[in-house]
Write an enzyme that holds these catalytic residues in place. Structure first.
Site, mmCIF file in Angstrom:
data_model
loop_
_atom_site.group_PDB
_atom_site.id
_atom_site.type_symbol
_atom_site.label_atom_id
_atom_site.label_comp_id
_atom_site.label_asym_id
_atom_site.label_seq_id
_atom_site.Cartn_x
_atom_site.Cartn_y
_atom_site.Cartn_z
ATOM 1 N N THR A 15 0.850 -1.489 -0.049
ATOM 2 C CA THR A 15 -0.036 0.028 0.092
ATOM 3 C C THR A 15 0.895 1.266 0.067
ATOM 4 O OG1 THR A 15 -1.757 -1.165 1.092
ATOM 5 C CG2 THR A 15 -1.655 1.286 1.523
ATOM 6 N N SER A 61 1.654 -7.315 -0.534
ATOM 7 C CA SER A 61 2.394 -8.561 0.054
ATOM 8 C C SER A 61 2.020 -9.710 0.269
ATOM 9 C CB SER A 61 2.989 -7.713 1.392
ATOM 10 O OG SER A 61 1.899 -7.786 2.333
ATOM 11 N N THR A 94 1.667 -4.238 4.300
ATOM 12 C CA THR A 94 1.721 -4.544 5.682
ATOM 13 C C THR A 94 0.959 -5.813 6.177
ATOM 14 O OG1 THR A 94 -0.585 -3.348 5.860
ATOM 15 C CG2 THR A 94 1.414 -2.065 6.429
ATOM 16 N N ASP A 95 0.343 -6.262 5.044
ATOM 17 C CA ASP A 95 -0.302 -7.489 5.411
ATOM 18 C C ASP A 95 0.445 -8.646 5.716
ATOM 19 O OD1 ASP A 95 -2.756 -6.565 4.783
ATOM 20 O OD2 ASP A 95 -2.996 -7.004 2.767
HETATM 21 C C1 SIN Z 1 -0.215 -5.401 1.250
HETATM 22 O O1 SIN Z 1 -0.049 -5.697 2.277
HETATM 23 O O2 SIN Z 1 0.542 -5.297 0.268
HETATM 24 C C2 SIN Z 1 -1.418 -4.391 1.260
HETATM 25 C C3 SIN Z 1 -1.900 -3.889 2.545
HETATM 26 C C4 SIN Z 1 -0.793 -3.117 2.966
HETATM 27 O O3 SIN Z 1 0.243 -2.676 2.436
HETATM 28 O O4 SIN Z 1 -1.432 -2.195 3.932
#
Ligand code: SIN
Length: 335
Positions: A15, A61, A94-95
């Protein structure tokens, strides 16, 4: 003379590098913005540090896993001897941030600070959090107070040991927490505050050998329990061929008796189980979990299912025995 430290920023998508069609939409596409462009947009960063960038992956991710994490770890190792680089900053979705930070902490013996960050809002969103997170992660990466800490995560002003980062909310800015124990510090303005004396992981780099050969990590299944359906769940356990299985059990590691019986039989046949929990802050101890009298069934301690699976997978690759894995699980309980 240029006395600013140099940070090498490796972009991997997420993100933080996401782009939406406008500032107010909740939808966006991950990993669209190249790392140089992302970083150039951050006011004040260039005054603090010299920056070199590279985009290693450009995806969400959810598409990254052990093979990509290994490529990332090897890239960091390769660059670590460059005398012109003082620290590494990894931008990541973050995932799976908690998984990659846990993995890197287990496989790397860092010569230089490594800080991971991400964002809960895309780079084009109103009040995007990525720029502040990159700025703050950069301050942590060059802080003399945080030398030799291994892998760190900086999110929303908090400094978290990489092994202890957990994502607790799908959307909120304050999604990341440190568990067990709290964050080791915070960043306010341009100041890095450290709480107490931070300690790197007692098993930092223990699985460095994983980077030294081509062998893949064995797959470890995670089986998620839910109320009822134990007959169906028994079939899932019976039909599973993984050598290692993580159980995302209830509360402090409980499960129905008939499931415990099947696990006990499979443990006797040589499978190793880690019993974790579906809750976000996991505590599974021998005395709290459903009792299964076999040495191959290990309480996860404070590791959630996804981190338990990484540890078990690295352990199986080294042919470690259950009693050796127990020691690591115990050490990871230390805050
Ligand atoms: C991801 O993990 O690529 C999508 C969600 C994020 O980065 O918050």
């Amino acid at each position: 003379m240029n006395s600013k430290p140099t940070i090498y920023i490796i972009g991997t998508g997420g993100t933080i590098a996401g782009e939406g069609s406008n500032a107010t939409t909740a939808s966006y596409k991950s990993g669209q913005i190249n790392t140089k462009r992302l970083v150039n947009a951050i006011p004040g960063l260039g005054k603090k540090v010299n920056i070199r960038t590279e985009t290693l992956f450009s995806t969400g991710s959810e598409n990254l896993g052990p093979d990509n994490w290994k490529i990332l770890a090897l890239r960091i190792e390769e660059l670590s001897d460059d005398p012109e680089i003082n620290a590494f900053l990894i931008t990541h979705g973050t995932d799976t941030l908690e998984e990659v930070s846990f993995f890197l902490d287990l496989v790397l013996k860092p010569k230089k600070p490594i800080v991971l960050t991400g964002a809960m809002r895309s780079s084009t969103a109103l009040s995007a959090d990525g720029p502040a997170n990159i700025f703050q992660a950069s301050l942590a990466a060059i802080s003399p107070k945080l030398k030799n800490q291994g892998v760190l995560v900086v999110m929303n002003g908090l400094i978290i040991q990489g092994r202890q980062a957990i994502k607790t909310d799908s959307l909120a800015l304050e999604s990341f927490s440190s568990y067990p124990g709290g964050p080791i510090g915070k960043i306010v303005g341009e100041e890095v505050f450290i709480f107490g004396i931070p300690r790197p992981s007692p098993i930092m780099g223990r699985f460095h050998s994983h980077l030294l050969n081509q062998m893949e990590l064995p797959f470890v299944e995670i089986i998620f329990l839910r109320g009822g359906y134990s007959e169906n769940l028994i079939k899932i356990f019976e039909n599973n061929n993984s050598n290692g299985i993580v159980v995302a059990g209830f509360g402090a590691g409980t499960m129905p008796k008939n499931l415990a019986k099947v696990i006990s039989e499979k443990a006797k046949a040589g499978n190793i189980f880690i019993v974790s929990s579906r809750v976000s802050r996991v505590s599974v101890l021998p005395e709290t979990m459903t009792s299964i009298d076999h040495n191959n069934v290990l309480p996860a301690g404070v590791l959630n299912p996804q981190k338990s699976a990484i540890l078990l997978s690295l352990g199986l690759k080294e042919n470690l025995k259950a009693f050796e894995l127990v020691k690591f699980l115990k050490l990871l309980e230390i805050q």
